[in-house]
Scaffold this motif. Structure first.
Motif, short mmCIF file in Angstrom:
data_model
loop_
_atom_site.label_atom_id
_atom_site.label_comp_id
_atom_site.label_asym_id
_atom_site.label_seq_id
_atom_site.Cartn_x
_atom_site.Cartn_y
_atom_site.Cartn_z
N GLN A 296 -0.09 -4.81 -5.07
CA GLN A 296 -0.34 -5.02 -3.63
C GLN A 296 0.04 -6.44 -3.19
OE1 GLN A 296 -0.98 -2.45 -1.76
NE2 GLN A 296 -1.21 -1.15 -3.54
N LEU B 219 -5.83 -6.32 3.09
CA LEU B 219 -5.12 -5.06 3.35
C LEU B 219 -5.98 -4.26 4.32
CD1 LEU B 219 -4.25 -4.05 -0.33
CD2 LEU B 219 -2.75 -5.19 1.30
N TRP C 90 -3.40 -3.17 -9.98
CA TRP C 90 -3.38 -2.75 -8.58
C TRP C 90 -3.22 -3.96 -7.67
CZ3 TRP C 90 -6.65 -3.83 -4.44
CH2 TRP C 90 -6.42 -3.08 -3.29
N TYR D 122 -3.54 3.12 -0.24
CA TYR D 122 -3.19 2.04 -1.14
C TYR D 122 -3.32 2.38 -2.63
CZ TYR D 122 -3.03 -1.00 2.94
OH TYR D 122 -2.70 -1.57 4.14
#
Length: 141
Positions: A138, A5, A134, A44
């Motif tokens: 993602q 990311l 998390w 994020y």
């Protein structure tokens, strides 16, 4: 499904960032990495307060900075912060600082953070539940 990311921000070098020669003092590039991590966290949902509210802190245990060129007062710099997943309980970032006007690489680096319980400062040896959640959100696992 391991992928990275990325967050990208642009900042302007402030007068307080430069030394008497008019160039950015070497330690401030590390602070630019921090700016990148904070922006990444906001984008994020992995900010320092998100981690803290989940019961952890994430100290840096390894930091690398490879200087290629330098910046001067009022230069605009692009900070690229790239999260690279790991199976172990750690957060890895790579950084690229680019001169906005030319795109030339100024600095590259990396950092590693580990999870420590915020109340007793014990190292967390496995991925905390919130971090696993998390990663799933993602699309990292």
């Amino acid at each position: 499904m391991q992928h990275s990311l990325t967050n990208t921000i642009e900042i302007e070098v402030k007068f307080s960032d430069v030394d008497m020669l008019g160039v950015v003092w070497h330690g401030n590039y590390i602070r630019y990495f921090e700016d990148g991590r904070e922006a990444f966290g906001r984008q994020y949902g992995l900010g320092y307060m998100d981690v803290y509210n989940a019961g952890f802190i994430v100290p840096i245990v390894n930091l690398n900075c490879d200087y290629k060129r330098f910046l001067r007062y009022e230069d605009k710099v692009i900070i690229e912060t790239i999260y690279t997943p790991a199976q172990s309980a750690k957060i890895n970032f790579n950084y690229r600082l680019l001169k906005a006007k030319t795109g030339e690489l100024i600095v590259k680096g990396s950092s590693m953070q580990v999870f420590v319980h915020r109340d007793n400062f014990e190292l967390q040896l496995t991925n905390p539940d919130f971090f696993v959640d998390w990663k799933q959100k993602q699309g990292l696992i």
